[in-house]
Scaffold this motif. Structure first.
Motif, PDB file in Angstrom:
ATOM      1  N   GLN A 101      83.991 -34.900 -57.261  1.00 10.42           N
ATOM      2  CA  GLN A 101      82.988 -35.699 -56.582  1.00 10.42           C
ATOM      3  C   GLN A 101      81.707 -34.889 -56.478  1.00 10.42           C
ATOM      4  N   THR A 102      80.618 -35.462 -56.917  1.00  9.44           N
ATOM      5  CA  THR A 102      79.325 -34.803 -56.841  1.00  9.44           C
ATOM      6  C   THR A 102      78.399 -35.665 -56.009  1.00  9.44           C
ATOM      7  N   GLU A 103      77.173 -35.132 -55.794  1.00  9.41           N
ATOM      8  CA  GLU A 103      76.245 -35.860 -54.936  1.00  9.41           C
ATOM      9  C   GLU A 103      75.713 -37.109 -55.613  1.00  9.41           C
ATOM     10  N   LYS A 104      76.001 -37.284 -56.892  1.00 15.01           N
ATOM     11  CA  LYS A 104      75.498 -38.445 -57.630  1.00 15.01           C
ATOM     12  C   LYS A 104      76.513 -38.847 -58.682  1.00 15.01           C
ATOM     13  N   SER A 105      76.588 -40.103 -58.988  1.00 20.17           N
ATOM     14  CA  SER A 105      77.500 -40.570 -60.033  1.00 20.17           C
ATOM     15  C   SER A 105      76.904 -40.251 -61.386  1.00 20.17           C
ATOM     16  N   PHE A 106      77.712 -39.620 -62.261  1.00 18.86           N
ATOM     17  CA  PHE A 106      77.202 -39.202 -63.554  1.00 18.86           C
ATOM     18  C   PHE A 106      77.796 -40.019 -64.688  1.00 18.86           C
ATOM     19  N   ASP A 113      68.755 -35.268 -65.472  1.00 11.30           N
ATOM     20  CA  ASP A 113      69.556 -35.254 -64.246  1.00 11.30           C
ATOM     21  C   ASP A 113      70.736 -34.297 -64.373  1.00 11.30           C
ATOM     22  N   GLY A 114      71.306 -34.223 -65.574  1.00 12.93           N
ATOM     23  CA  GLY A 114      72.450 -33.358 -65.782  1.00 12.93           C
ATOM     24  C   GLY A 114      72.109 -31.887 -65.612  1.00 12.93           C
ATOM     25  N   ILE A 115      71.017 -31.445 -66.228  1.00 11.04           N
ATOM     26  CA  ILE A 115      70.608 -30.037 -66.124  1.00 11.04           C
ATOM     27  C   ILE A 115      70.287 -29.683 -64.681  1.00 11.04           C
ATOM     28  N   ASN A 116      69.523 -30.534 -64.019  1.00  7.02           N
ATOM     29  CA  ASN A 116      69.146 -30.253 -62.624  1.00  7.02           C
ATOM     30  C   ASN A 116      70.377 -30.198 -61.719  1.00  7.02           C
ATOM     31  N   ALA A 117      71.293 -31.143 -61.908  1.00  7.60           N
ATOM     32  CA  ALA A 117      72.491 -31.178 -61.064  1.00  7.60           C
ATOM     33  C   ALA A 117      73.417 -29.994 -61.350  1.00  7.60           C
ATOM     34  N   LYS A 122      77.318 -27.170 -56.018  1.00  4.31           N
ATOM     35  CA  LYS A 122      77.763 -26.289 -54.937  1.00  4.31           C
ATOM     36  C   LYS A 122      79.006 -25.477 -55.299  1.00  4.31           C
ATOM     37  N   SER A 123      79.621 -25.801 -56.419  1.00  5.20           N
ATOM     38  CA  SER A 123      80.801 -25.054 -56.853  1.00  5.20           C
ATOM     39  C   SER A 123      80.892 -25.125 -58.375  1.00  5.20           C
ATOM     40  N   ILE A 124      81.698 -24.233 -58.934  1.00  2.00           N
ATOM     41  CA  ILE A 124      81.860 -24.219 -60.385  1.00  2.00           C
ATOM     42  C   ILE A 124      82.599 -25.459 -60.859  1.00  2.00           C
ATOM     43  N   GLU A 125      83.470 -26.026 -60.029  1.00  2.00           N
ATOM     44  CA  GLU A 125      84.171 -27.245 -60.406  1.00  2.00           C
ATOM     45  C   GLU A 125      83.212 -28.423 -60.492  1.00  2.00           C
ATOM     46  N   GLU A 126      82.275 -28.465 -59.574  1.00  2.00           N
ATOM     47  CA  GLU A 126      81.272 -29.528 -59.624  1.00  2.00           C
ATOM     48  C   GLU A 126      80.390 -29.366 -60.857  1.00  2.00           C
ATOM     49  N   ALA A 127      80.020 -28.117 -61.186  1.00  2.00           N
ATOM     50  CA  ALA A 127      79.217 -27.865 -62.383  1.00  2.00           C
ATOM     51  C   ALA A 127      79.982 -28.263 -63.641  1.00  2.00           C
ATOM     52  N   ARG A 128      81.288 -27.989 -63.653  1.00  2.00           N
ATOM     53  CA  ARG A 128      82.129 -28.382 -64.794  1.00  2.00           C
ATOM     54  C   ARG A 128      82.138 -29.906 -64.941  1.00  2.00           C
ATOM     55  N   GLY A 129      82.238 -30.600 -63.835  1.00  2.00           N
ATOM     56  CA  GLY A 129      82.225 -32.060 -63.881  1.00  2.00           C
ATOM     57  C   GLY A 129      80.933 -32.602 -64.447  1.00  2.00           C
ATOM     58  N   VAL A 130      79.812 -31.971 -64.090  1.00  2.00           N
ATOM     59  CA  VAL A 130      78.513 -32.397 -64.617  1.00  2.00           C
ATOM     60  C   VAL A 130      78.464 -32.202 -66.134  1.00  2.00           C
ATOM     61  N   GLN A 197      75.189 -20.973 -61.999  1.00  2.00           N
ATOM     62  CA  GLN A 197      74.780 -20.173 -60.862  1.00  2.00           C
ATOM     63  C   GLN A 197      73.899 -21.083 -60.012  1.00  2.00           C
ATOM     64  N   ASN A 198      74.183 -21.169 -58.749  1.00  2.00           N
ATOM     65  CA  ASN A 198      73.376 -22.033 -57.878  1.00  2.00           C
ATOM     66  C   ASN A 198      71.980 -21.442 -57.786  1.00  2.00           C
ATOM     67  N   ASP A 199      71.100 -21.927 -58.638  1.00  2.00           N
ATOM     68  CA  ASP A 199      69.775 -21.324 -58.793  1.00  2.00           C
ATOM     69  C   ASP A 199      68.715 -22.424 -58.807  1.00  2.00           C
ATOM     70  N   ASP A 200      67.966 -22.530 -57.707  1.00  2.00           N
ATOM     71  CA  ASP A 200      66.930 -23.563 -57.602  1.00  2.00           C
ATOM     72  C   ASP A 200      65.721 -23.281 -58.494  1.00  2.00           C
ATOM     73  N   ARG A 201      65.657 -22.081 -59.063  1.00  2.00           N
ATOM     74  CA  ARG A 201      64.503 -21.750 -59.909  1.00  2.00           C
ATOM     75  C   ARG A 201      64.550 -22.444 -61.264  1.00  2.00           C
TER      76      ARG A 201
END
Length: 279
Positions: A101-106, A113-117, A122-130, A197-201
């Motif tokens: 589950q992520t903050e947005k449906s993909f 949207d994919g790159i930004n998300a 917030k976790s590597i599992e969420e990044a994997r899902g994206v 890596q949770n990186d807002d830059r």
């Protein structure tokens, strides 16, 4: 992908084949397909009905000793739209845990949207899902990560680490294209996942050049192109030869008052700007 005469060559082969040829396609609406259809016999297949898809999927799940919830089962069958390959790919993503589950449906995600998300996950599992939800061309996915990273304001060590991972991903895709071993594609997302890596830059960027440089190419490039064409005619050179070889020397001579050119005033600004870049 670009077509450099492949369709025309294929049509010539199909007109007089030496062996039986069977072609398979998901759609026949493109202009190239219209030309191909004139020299072949087209047999259309209807999408597999949901009832049969469910029977086939349940058979696969039983053999693999895995389960899906009733809701997920219906979702997979609905999203596959009668395509068994899509159904199996979606099922594999779900049963291996790549649909957190992520903050947005993909489900219909675009590359931006994919790159930004991915970098906001917030976790590597969420990044994997994206990553697994970005159903786009592998080359486009790699390029999107590269352009976004190379234009971000990150330190040199982090940039070097990211570029090493991008290089590994690019090498993997190159091997896939060379050998046509598409089974290796399963490792691409896991390789790109090393970028997490949770990186807002880091934010999505379509181009791998900075905006100041892009604007310079867009606006100054036109004047340099016109100047090069004019000077190339006077010096009996090609435009490319003057731009790469002659222009730096001409600018150097003008800067040191060794050469005066009678040019239109419109070239004054660009010549002055280019001379300032000469060290």
């Amino acid at each position: 992908r670009g077509d450099y005469g492949g369709a025309e060559a294929l049509i010539q082969i199909l007109k007089d084949p030496t062996v039986p040829i069977v072609l398979a396609a998901n759609s026949d609406f493109s202009d190239k397909m219209k030309s191909i259809k004139k020299v072949v016999k087209t047999i259309s297949f209807k999408p597999i009905p949901p009832r049969l898809l469910r029977m086939y999927l349940e058979n696969i799940l039983n053999k693999e000793v895995v389960t899906l919830s009733p809701g997920s089962l219906i979702k997979v069958i609905d999203k596959s739209r009668g395509d068994i390959r899509s159904m199996i790919n979606l099922t594999q993503s779900l049963v291996t845990g790549f649909n957190p589950q992520t903050e947005k449906s993909f489900e219909t995600i675009n590359v931006e949207d994919g790159i930004n998300a991915f970098f906001k996950a917030k976790s590597i599992e969420e990044a994997r899902g994206v990553l697994y939800a970005m159903q786009i061309d592998p080359r486009q996915k790699i390029d999107a990560f590269y352009s976004s990273i190379i234009t971000s304001s990150i330190d040199k060590n982090t940039l070097a680490k990211y570029l090493e991972i991008i290089s590994k991903s690019d090498g993997l895709f190159g091997k896939i294209m060379k050998t046509q071993n598409w089974r290796l594609l399963r490792y691409l997302n896991e390789t790109l996942l090393e970028l997490y890596q949770n990186d807002d830059r880091i934010r999505y960027s379509k181009y791998n050049l900075s905006w100041p440089l892009l604007n310079r190419i867009r606006w100054d490039g036109r004047k340099i192109k016109s100047l090069s064409l004019l000077m190339a005619q006077k010096l009996h050179l090609s435009r490319s030869s003057f731009s790469t070889i002659g222009l730096p020397y001409v600018l150097f001579c003008i800067k040191n008052n060794q050469l005066e050119l009678e040019l239109e005033e419109t070239f004054g600004d660009i010549i002055k700007k280019e001379m300032e870049l000469i060290k």
